[in-house]
Design a protein around this motif. Structure first.
Motif, PDB file in Angstrom:
ATOM      1  N   PHE A 258       0.996   4.143  -2.787  1.00  0.00           N
ATOM      2  CA  PHE A 258       0.632   5.564  -2.206  1.00  0.00           C
ATOM      3  C   PHE A 258       1.914   6.452  -2.354  1.00  0.00           C
ATOM      4  CE2 PHE A 258       1.438   8.650   1.230  1.00  0.00           C
ATOM      5  CZ  PHE A 258       0.595   9.359   0.920  1.00  0.00           C
TER       6      PHE A 258
ATOM      7  N   HIS B 170       0.844  -1.055   0.042  1.00  0.00           N
ATOM      8  CA  HIS B 170       0.026   0.019  -0.102  1.00  0.00           C
ATOM      9  C   HIS B 170       0.881   1.322   0.006  1.00  0.00           C
ATOM     10  CE1 HIS B 170      -3.260   2.828   1.063  1.00  0.00           C
ATOM     11  NE2 HIS B 170      -2.436   3.171   1.920  1.00  0.00           N
ATOM     12  N   GLU B 171       1.800   1.287   0.882  1.00  0.00           N
ATOM     13  CA  GLU B 171       2.902   2.493   0.912  1.00  0.00           C
ATOM     14  C   GLU B 171       3.362   2.693  -0.425  1.00  0.00           C
ATOM     15  OE1 GLU B 171       3.456   4.853   3.444  1.00  0.00           O
ATOM     16  OE2 GLU B 171       1.562   3.938   4.326  1.00  0.00           O
TER      17      GLU B 171
ATOM     18  N   GLU C 251       2.767   7.480  -6.202  1.00  0.00           N
ATOM     19  CA  GLU C 251       1.643   8.537  -6.739  1.00  0.00           C
ATOM     20  C   GLU C 251       1.946   9.678  -5.977  1.00  0.00           C
ATOM     21  OE1 GLU C 251      -3.082   7.768  -7.985  1.00  0.00           O
ATOM     22  OE2 GLU C 251      -2.708   8.279  -5.657  1.00  0.00           O
ATOM     23  N   TYR C 252       1.843   9.726  -4.643  1.00  0.00           N
ATOM     24  CA  TYR C 252       1.878  10.872  -4.070  1.00  0.00           C
ATOM     25  C   TYR C 252       2.939  11.781  -4.272  1.00  0.00           C
ATOM     26  CZ  TYR C 252       1.691  14.082   0.083  1.00  0.00           C
ATOM     27  OH  TYR C 252       1.587  14.964   0.931  1.00  0.00           O
TER      28      TYR C 252
END
Lengths: 413, 664
Positions: A223, A219-220, A226-227
């Protein structure tokens, strides 16, 4: 041009208010500092010379490894970079988000403008010149303070980190009261760095493609990928927005001074009118410039900081991913060796080393990433609240100016 | 000055009396009669008192009047007033005097002008017989159809007449001294025709001499003479007779206004003409013009925009109270050209129409509905509206049949000449032509302080307005840029918000994106306010200041024509002198005729110059007033738009603050 300023010194133009807001702003970026009396670091003074900035790093500590409780050393940007790189290169720290290095001081644009101003001195009136000079000096000062603050943030982050604060290099950096004789990288080294980066990013893509066994990290990873891109985009866009805001403020400033000249030259009743409007624009221009400056501090700098911090977090994930791939490869190699019954022991050791490394990274990385998020949310909250409050303050100030000016003008008619 | 004695010869019996009368007029008006007795009585006894009286004023008169051709009239009046030193008079004119000393004196300045304007009007009627002057006067009479003033003028003469008898007794000496005022009479007098004609024919020679001799005999200070000669030298050719001529020529106009001024001041001393003027304009300006519904007519490159011109008025000069016509851009240019052909040489300030923009219009013709061409059309519509409003708010232009036709008539003949020339192009050409003229000829040595300063002011102001305009344009562009960049940033923040995995922060970021979106709208609106309310105002006034300079140029042209005639007359006189010397009586008569002819021309041109000076001054004062009003109104409007922006900003950020605080 030499400009000596201490961050605590009052600004040339904008006064202490400007400074303190800025300082708060930048420190705020790094919210999560435990106020720990055992080690406190700040930059108490800075000196800008032609091509370098000398920072006075001030330390207060009760830690036993320091000879004194309070001391100061003079450091340059290169030494900060050296410290940062030593963290990055230290395998021990592979499982941590290494605080991003402060950006290189860049006064070239500002100096160039100042020089141009000197050349154009003859073509403008004295007031115009003084005004422009003051503005440029203020701009220079602002960049300078920002630079100082960025370096300070780096040190504070390190000092607040449970592991990095114990780093020997860091202690040397803080305490050794002579030149660390750190030199900048030469061309060869820079080229090497470049290739390393190319390899790393290619490898990064490869590593990122590997599905993670751990949901949290998976998940990280998505994330952060993209972040990071989005924060990069936002940071660039906010810079552009603020730049055009500053240009508009500059225009208003120039309009104010032309109106002033009109007011002093016009012999009719209109001169009073021009002067009044000029006065108003002069004031609103200051507010507009301040709005732009505050957006810069609260918004653009926040985004910029998280652009670098998210890069650091990505780097951590890369290191972990790399370790994971290594571990998996070692597993495969061990299987193969077992199948062939050849070099099994060696493969087993390798596999164990990889396993340990991976597990160690994963263990600290999880906590680091959770901390990163906490810090980020808190920083955004603080900055956005302050941004909104400042915007409100400025808009209200502007409104009041306009109302009173309109009152006067309408009363005149 | 020796020459003057030659000419000075015999004052005509006729002229003497009139002159006396005239004096009495002036004084009577100026000093409400009391002064006359003072003036006259001393004169028979000794020439001294009068001399003193005149000594002082002459200084003023000669220094000022000659130096400032236009302002002479008023100044003379002022100057004279003190001379009699009657208390009454001083009281009456106390203001003007003060002003005069300050040189600024707008009210004072204005007073005489309308009168000046009227003067010629009246004069021509009476002495239509007089040769050259009649032409010009007829013209002027038409132009300035102010009935009221004429009445004023006529009311005075009676007064004058009654007083005449008294002074007529006094001796010739007085008369000669007083001479300087000689010309006044013809105009004021009841039967100006004869006098005037006489003057035109005969006066030149005797009067100047008498004037100058008087000043000399009076033991005028050398100072005076220096001043005098200086002034004249600057003005024109340096021969003494010319000087005298100037002086003489100057006087009529001077004295003429004197009477009206006196009358007006005696009637309503407190009411300045400025005020009157204002009332007038307010009354007249019951006329609302709006331009709406820009509409593309036709296709392709032959397409054009037609605008609906709606008028709403209670003025009786129009057939109905509301009416609309459709006009295209070239019609507006055509109107401007018609008006400038007719009025600009008289010193009127014709509001210039917006520039023709081939680029902008081509876009409109070719392009469909893109925002830049919509902006172009709106910009032009608004500019045309302001242009037309300026035209009709000009009391004299409103009277023009072409203006009425433009507003009322269903179909206008197609304006052809505008095809090639845009309004600005036309102006530019005009300016270039006049610039060339002014550069080629000797630079006019400006003798009128008011004009001298005003011309400077206008040039400076134009320069600063241009600078300001560039800056405001830059602000418009930066604001547009800011608006664009804010929009982009808003999108970016929205994306950032969508990828943020903390729910509250994600929500706050998308709220921030919304706020930025709204702010983008605000910037956009503000940019358009920067442009339409502020920048266009400046653009208008840069154009208008160009037109003001055009007026100054027209005035200078008139001056040049006068000076040329003056030179010509000088040559003719020299020729006559040569003929006399050579003893050729056969050609002498022709030379004399020519002199007479040129004398008339000089008088005419000089009057024209004075009239145009007065008109220009009046126009500029009016312009300044309109400008102040316009700037005030527009800038207030602009500031209100800024105020609104800030109010909106407060609203948006106020709404955002709790969202930011809600981040956990």
């Amino acid at each position: 041009i030499f400009l000596c300023v201490s961050p605590q010194q009052e600004g040339l133009d904008d006064g202490p208010d400007f400074l303190s807001e800025e300082d708060r702003g930048l420190r705020a970026v790094n919210v999560d500092l435990q106020t720990d009396a055992t080690l406190q670091v700040d930059i108490s003074d800075a000196l800008s010379e032609r091509d370098k900035v000398k920072f006075t790093v001030h330390t207060k500590s009760t830690l036993p490894n320091f000879k004194q409780n309070e001391f100061s050393v003079v450091r340059q940007h290169e030494e900060f970079i050296w410290l940062h790189d030593s963290f990055v290169e230290n395998e021990e720290y592979a499982g941590y988000i290494i605080p991003p290095a402060p950006p290189r001081p860049d006064f070239d644009a500002s100096r160039e403008k100042l020089q141009k101003l000197g050349e154009g001195e003859g073509s403008m009136t004295k007031e115009e010149f003084t005004k422009m000079k003051q503005e440029l000096e203020a701009e220079y000062l602002a960049i300078f303070k920002k630079t100082v603050a960025m370096h300070e943030v780096f040190l504070c982050r390190v000092a607040a980190h449970p592991v990095l604060r114990k780093d020997l290099n860091f202690h040397v950096f803080l305490e050794y009261n002579q030149d660390l004789s750190v030199r900048g990288k030469n061309k060869k080294e820079k080229l090497e760095d470049f290739f390393k980066n190319v390899v790393k990013s290619a490898d990064g893509v490869l590593v990122a493609g590997v599905k993670d066994v751990d949901d949290f990290f998976e998940h990280e990873k998505t994330f952060l990928l993209e972040y990071h891109n989005r924060v990069k985009d936002s940071s660039a866009k906010s810079d552009r927005m603020i730049r055009s805001h500053k240009s508009a403020a500059d225009d208003i400033n120039r309009i104010a001074s032309t109106l002033y000249t009109l007011g002093t030259q016009d012999s009719t009743d209109l001169c009073k009118f021009f002067l009044k409007v000029s006065e108003l624009f002069e004031k609103t221009r200051k507010i507009e410039a301040r709005v732009a400056a505050d957006e810069d501090l609260k918004l653009a700098d926040l985004l910029k900081y998280y652009l670098r911090e998210s890069q650091a977090a990505k780097d951590l994930l890369y290191r972990r991913g790399r370790a994971l791939v290594d571990y998996e490869n070692a597993n495969k190699a061990l299987d193969k060796a077992r199948a062939k019954n050849k070099d099994v022991l060696q493969a087993e050791t390798t596999q164990q080393v990889c396993c340990q490394k991976f597990e160690k990274i994963s263990e600290s990385a999880k906590q680091e990433l959770i901390d990163f998020k906490t810090r980020r949310v808190a920083a955004f909250r603080k900055n956005l609240v302050e941004l909104a409050e400042l915007e409100l303050k400025h808009a209200k100030g502007n409104l009041q100016l306009l109302q009173s000016c309109l009152g006067v003008l309408k009363g005149d008619t | 000055m020796a020459a003057s004695s030659e000419r000075s010869p015999p004052p005509f019996p006729d002229s003497e009396e009139p002159e006396l009368l005239e004096d009495s007029d002036e004084e009577a008006d100026a000093f409400t009669g009391t002064s006359i007795s003072e003036m006259d009585s001393p004169s028979p006894d000794s020439t001294r008192p009068p001399k003193d009286i005149f000594n002082e004023p002459p200084e003023d008169i000669f220094s000022d009047p000659l130096s400032n051709i236009n302002s002479e009239p008023q100044k003379k009046v002022d100057a004279k007033i003190p001379s009699p030193s009657s208390d009454e008079a001083v009281d009456l004119f106390s203001d003007p005097l003060d002003d005069d000393s300050e040189v600024m004196s707008s009210p004072e300045v204005q007073n005489p002008m309308p009168d000046l304007l009227n003067e010629p009007v009246e004069a021509p009627k009476s002495d239509s017989s007089s040769k050259s002057s009649s032409v010009k006067k007829a013209a002027s009479a038409e132009m300035f159809g102010d009935d009221d003033d004429e009445e004023d003028l006529f009311k005075e003469p009676p007064k004058v007449v009654t007083k005449k008898p008294q002074p007529s007794g006094p001796p010739v000496d007085v008369f000669t001294e007083v001479k300087s005022d000689v010309k006044v009479k013809p105009q004021v007098k009841d039967d100006p025709t004869d006098l005037f004609a006489e003057e035109a024919l005969t006066a030149p020679a005797p009067k100047p001499s008498s004037g100058s001799s008087s000043s000399r005999t009076n033991g005028v200070h050398s100072e005076e003479q220096d001043l005098f000669s200086e002034a004249t030298v600057e003005l024109s050719l340096d021969s003494p007779c010319n000087d005298r001529k100037n002086k003489e020529a100057v006087k009529p106009s001077v004295s003429a206004p004197a009477a009206p001024v006196a009358s007006s001041s005696s009637k309503a001393p407190s009411k300045s003409l400025e005020e009157l003027e204002e009332e007038e304009s307010e009354d007249k300006f019951d006329l609302n013009i709006s331009i709406t519904n820009p509409e593309k007519v036709g296709d392709g490159m032959n397409a054009y925009m037609a605008y609906k011109v709606s008028t709403q008025t209670s003025l009786t000069m129009f057939r109905s109270k509301t009416f609309t016509v459709r006009r295209r851009f070239s019609d507006f240019l055509g109107l401007f050209e018609k008006l400038s052909e007719k009025h600009s040489q008289n010193g009127y300030l014709i509001p210039p129409p917006p520039e023709k923009s081939i680029l902008g219009m081509t876009k409109v013709k070719v392009g469909k509905e893109d925002p830049s061409s919509a902006e172009f059309v709106e910009r032009r519509r608004a500019a045309l509206e302001r242009y037309l409003q300026r035209v009709v708010s000009h009391p004299s232009l409103l009277q023009d049949p072409d203006v009425r036709e433009f507003l009322e008539k269903e179909e206008l003949p197609r304006a052809v000449s505008t095809q090639a020339l845009s309004g600005a192009g036309f102006l530019k050409m005009l300016n270039k032509a006049t610039d060339a003229v002014s550069k080629m000829t000797i630079k006019m040595n400006e003798q009128d302080v008011w004009f001298d300063e005003k011309i400077q002011d206008v040039e400076n102001e134009e320069q600063h307005l241009r600078k300001l305009h560039v800056m405001v344009e830059s602000l418009v562009n930066h604001r547009k840029e800011l608006s664009g960049n804010t929009a982009v940033f808003a999108k970016s923040v929205a994306m950032l918000g969508s990828s943020e995995d903390n729910t509250a922060l994600s929500r706050a970021l998308s709220q921030l994106a919304e706020v930025e979106d709204r702010i983008e709208q605000l910037h956009q609106e503000q940019a358009s306010n920067d442009f339409f309310t502020f920048s266009e105002l400046l653009a208008d006034y840069i154009r208008l200041l160009g037109a003001v300079r055009g007026c100054f140029d027209q005035r200078m042209k008139a001056w040049q024509r006068w000076q040329d005639a003056e030179n010509m007359l000088q040559k003719k006189r020299e020729a006559e002198a040569k003929l006399l010397w050579a003893n050729k009586p056969d050609k002498l008569q022709q030379a004399k005729d020519e002199i007479t002819e040129w004398e008339a021309k000089v008088t005419q041109y000089e009057r024209e110059f004075e009239r145009i000076s007065a008109t220009v001054r009046k126009e500029v004062i009016r312009f300044d007033k309109e400008k102040a009003r316009d700037f005030n109104r527009q800038v207030i409007k602009y500031l209100e738009s800024l105020l609104h922006s800030q109010q909106q900003l407060i609203k948006y950020w106020d709404a955002f603050l709790p969202e930011a605080k809600a981040i956990v």
